[in-house]
Scaffold this motif. Structure first.
Motif, PDB file in Angstrom:
ATOM      1  N   UNK A  23      21.842   3.777  11.844  1.00 48.22           N
ATOM      2  CA  UNK A  23      22.670   2.689  11.340  1.00 48.22           C
ATOM      3  C   UNK A  23      21.870   1.764  10.429  1.00 48.22           C
ATOM      4  N   UNK A  24      22.597   0.911   9.738  1.00 44.99           N
ATOM      5  CA  UNK A  24      21.968  -0.054   8.844  1.00 44.99           C
ATOM      6  C   UNK A  24      20.849  -0.813   9.555  1.00 44.99           C
ATOM      7  N   UNK A  72      24.943   0.284  -1.665  1.00 40.41           N
ATOM      8  CA  UNK A  72      23.736  -0.253  -2.308  1.00 40.41           C
ATOM      9  C   UNK A  72      22.503  -0.049  -1.429  1.00 40.41           C
ATOM     10  N   UNK A  73      22.712   0.258  -0.143  1.00 38.06           N
ATOM     11  CA  UNK A  73      21.606   0.552   0.780  1.00 38.06           C
ATOM     12  C   UNK A  73      20.868   1.823   0.359  1.00 38.06           C
ATOM     13  N   UNK A 126      18.659  -2.108   3.933  1.00 38.71           N
ATOM     14  CA  UNK A 126      19.786  -2.950   3.506  1.00 38.71           C
ATOM     15  C   UNK A 126      19.445  -3.766   2.247  1.00 38.71           C
ATOM     16  N   UNK A 127      18.298  -4.406   2.258  1.00 38.90           N
ATOM     17  CA  UNK A 127      17.868  -5.230   1.120  1.00 38.90           C
ATOM     18  C   UNK A 127      16.370  -5.016   0.875  1.00 38.90           C
ATOM     19  N   UNK A 156      13.242 -12.456   3.968  1.00 38.05           N
ATOM     20  CA  UNK A 156      12.942 -13.859   3.669  1.00 38.05           C
ATOM     21  C   UNK A 156      12.454 -14.613   4.906  1.00 38.05           C
ATOM     22  N   UNK A 157      12.854 -14.100   6.065  1.00 41.86           N
ATOM     23  CA  UNK A 157      12.500 -14.780   7.307  1.00 41.86           C
ATOM     24  C   UNK A 157      11.733 -13.808   8.209  1.00 41.86           C
ATOM     25  N   UNK A 186      13.151 -12.995  11.675  1.00 35.52           N
ATOM     26  CA  UNK A 186      14.322 -12.116  11.648  1.00 35.52           C
ATOM     27  C   UNK A 186      13.901 -10.676  11.359  1.00 35.52           C
ATOM     28  N   UNK A 211      12.536  -8.540  14.152  1.00 31.59           N
ATOM     29  CA  UNK A 211      13.492  -7.999  15.133  1.00 31.59           C
ATOM     30  C   UNK A 211      14.125  -6.704  14.655  1.00 31.59           C
ATOM     31  N   UNK A 212      14.306  -6.604  13.324  1.00 27.86           N
ATOM     32  CA  UNK A 212      14.925  -5.402  12.770  1.00 27.86           C
ATOM     33  C   UNK A 212      14.208  -5.059  11.461  1.00 27.86           C
ATOM     34  N   UNK A 253      15.524  -3.180   8.243  1.00 27.86           N
ATOM     35  CA  UNK A 253      16.586  -3.735   7.398  1.00 27.86           C
ATOM     36  C   UNK A 253      16.103  -3.976   5.957  1.00 27.86           C
ATOM     37  N   UNK A 254      14.812  -4.270   5.813  1.00 23.69           N
ATOM     38  CA  UNK A 254      14.270  -4.628   4.489  1.00 23.69           C
ATOM     39  C   UNK A 254      13.191  -3.641   4.058  1.00 23.69           C
ATOM     40  N   UNK A 280      22.379  -5.376  -6.221  1.00 23.46           N
ATOM     41  CA  UNK A 280      21.530  -5.147  -5.057  1.00 23.46           C
ATOM     42  C   UNK A 280      20.961  -3.723  -5.059  1.00 23.46           C
ATOM     43  N   UNK A 291      17.930  -3.370  -7.271  1.00 23.38           N
ATOM     44  CA  UNK A 291      16.779  -4.061  -6.673  1.00 23.38           C
ATOM     45  C   UNK A 291      16.230  -3.277  -5.484  1.00 23.38           C
ATOM     46  N   UNK A 333      24.143  -9.401  12.844  1.00 25.95           N
ATOM     47  CA  UNK A 333      24.156  -8.444  11.737  1.00 25.95           C
ATOM     48  C   UNK A 333      24.548  -7.029  12.188  1.00 25.95           C
ATOM     49  N   UNK A 357      27.527  -4.813  10.797  1.00 29.07           N
ATOM     50  CA  UNK A 357      27.241  -3.544  10.132  1.00 29.07           C
ATOM     51  C   UNK A 357      28.117  -2.414  10.678  1.00 29.07           C
ATOM     52  N   UNK A 358      28.548  -2.581  11.941  1.00 30.78           N
ATOM     53  CA  UNK A 358      29.266  -1.475  12.593  1.00 30.78           C
ATOM     54  C   UNK A 358      30.771  -1.644  12.674  1.00 30.78           C
ATOM     55  N   UNK A 366      29.277  -1.800   3.394  1.00 29.86           N
ATOM     56  CA  UNK A 366      27.848  -2.069   3.316  1.00 29.86           C
ATOM     57  C   UNK A 366      27.504  -2.808   2.022  1.00 29.86           C
ATOM     58  N   UNK A 367      28.124  -2.396   0.933  1.00 30.10           N
ATOM     59  CA  UNK A 367      27.827  -3.035  -0.353  1.00 30.10           C
ATOM     60  C   UNK A 367      28.296  -4.487  -0.358  1.00 30.10           C
ATOM     61  N   UNK A 416      25.797  -6.483   1.681  1.00 28.98           N
ATOM     62  CA  UNK A 416      24.565  -6.662   0.919  1.00 28.98           C
ATOM     63  C   UNK A 416      24.777  -7.698  -0.182  1.00 28.98           C
ATOM     64  N   UNK A 448      20.568 -12.851   9.783  1.00 31.58           N
ATOM     65  CA  UNK A 448      20.591 -12.491  11.192  1.00 31.58           C
ATOM     66  C   UNK A 448      22.005 -12.400  11.769  1.00 31.58           C
TER      67      UNK A 448
END
Lengths: 160, 200
Positions: free
Chosen positions: A7-8, A27-28, A47-48, A52-53, A56, A59-60, A63-64, A107, A110, B46, B50-51, B148-149, B152, B158
């Motif tokens: 998953x994302x 975009x992912x 995802x991105x 930035x944090x 955050x 924890x996952x 995601x980035x 996105x 990027x 999040x 997402x789901x 998803x897009x 994003x 979070x």
């Protein structure tokens, strides 16, 4: 055969057999790492590009791209892959709504740049890709062969 | 104690969705009676956001997406399963070729645009805020990729406030979701300005 969905934001690893699958890549970016010798495969659904944090992102991390690619490489190594044998295949980074913004400012664009940058930093070569465009994708990594297949609506599955 | 911002958004969501449904019903010439599943404004992590398309990620949908600027920012989307979109397009264009051609797509884009702007207008008049919609973007793709897009585009961190309204017609397969992702900070500020913070 075992199918594991990513998953994302997630990172998943399989050894020897089974399939890693990620769906709904817009975009992912789906990133598949593979070591042919030990048959270790790892997949992330980024995802991105930039976190930035830090709290955050820790924890996952998947995601980035900036936290996810190092974490993905680590996960593959922990499962027995060897760094110099790792190769990467990437899919996604599409721009689904082209009339809202130019693709270059989107996105997806990027994300592709960030994932490529992080893989270069980790010294993992990209041996296949299906990126950009304006349609969504699904990505599968078959662990026994290392074969990566990308599908999109109305198109034939494509091996990358 | 419930967050006053969520109460505000819940109320705005109810009224906005009601206006959107009326607009759609008018576009369909009153031929179809629309049912709404009343939205609940929820602050969700999040992973849960997402789901929300889980199980249907690979199903084809038509997604109409708008971002909102002005006094408060946010993202709005109108997502219909493909068969539902075809049925709606047929009602709108009176063309029953059964394909999603350019005319059908532009009719759907306009339908989404009208629904979203009706929703926003209701929010504007209740709060006295200027909310300006962007041009609508339209995509026909896998539900997961469309959603998803949008997430994003909203750069969801979070957690995210999500107001999701499901609607359907009694007799016909026209149905879908209206999704509203308001900017957290903006609506926090608005709840305070409206004095809702004191009600907590």
């Amino acid at each position: 055969m075992k199918e594991v969905f990513v998953n994302m934001g997630q990172i998943r690893v399989l050894r020897q057999e089974g399939t890693l699958v990620t769906v709904g890549l817009g975009s992912c970016i789906g990133v598949a790492l593979y070591d042919r010798y030990t048959k270790v495969g790892a997949m992330a659904h980024i995802f991105l590009g930039r976190s930035r944090n830090p709290a955050e992102a820790s924890k996952l991390p998947g995601k980035y791209a900036d936290t996810g690619i190092p974490a993905l490489v680590d996960a593959a190594l922990k499962a027995g892959a060897q760094k110099n044998r790792l190769e990467a295949k990437i899919a996604g980074g599409a721009h689904l709504f082209p009339n809202i913004s130019a693709p270059e400012s989107g996105v997806g664009h990027q994300n592709i740049a960030a994932v490529r940058e992080q893989l270069a930093k980790a010294r993992v070569p990209i041996t296949g890709h299906a990126t950009s465009g304006n349609h969504g994708r699904k990505m599968r990594l078959a662990i026994d062969s290392g074969q990566v297949t990308v599908t999109a609506i109305g198109q034939q599955p494509m091996e990358i | 104690m419930r967050d006053p911002k969520l109460d505000l958004l819940q109320e705005l969501g109810n009224i906005g969705a009601g206006h959107a449904a009326t607009a759609l019903s008018q576009m369909l010439d009153g031929q179809k009676k629309l049912q709404l599943i009343v939205p609940e404004a929820k602050l969700i992590p999040f992973e849960a956001a997402a789901n929300i398309m889980e199980g249907t990620e690979e199903e084809p949908v038509v997604g109409i997406y708008i971002h909102v600027s002005g006094d408060a920012h946010g993202h709005m989307a109108f997502i219909l399963p493909l068969d539902s979109a075809m049925a709606a397009a047929e009602l709108l264009t009176l063309d029953s070729t059964g394909e999603l051609n350019e005319m059908a797509l532009s009719a759907l884009q306009e339908m989404g645009n009208i629904m979203i702007t009706s929703y926003l207008n209701a929010l504007s008049s209740m709060t006295d805020l200027t909310l300006t919609p962007s041009v609508p973007g339209v995509a026909v793709d896998m539900a997961g990729a469309v959603w998803q897009s949008i997430l994003a585009g909203a750069q969801v961190a979070e957690q995210v406030t999500l107001i999701k309204t499901d609607f359907y017609t009694d007799d016909d397969p026209v149905g879908g979701h209206i999704l509203f992702l308001p900017d957290e900070d903006d609506f926090e500020r608005i709840a305070r300005i409206l004095g809702l913070g004191a009600l907590g």
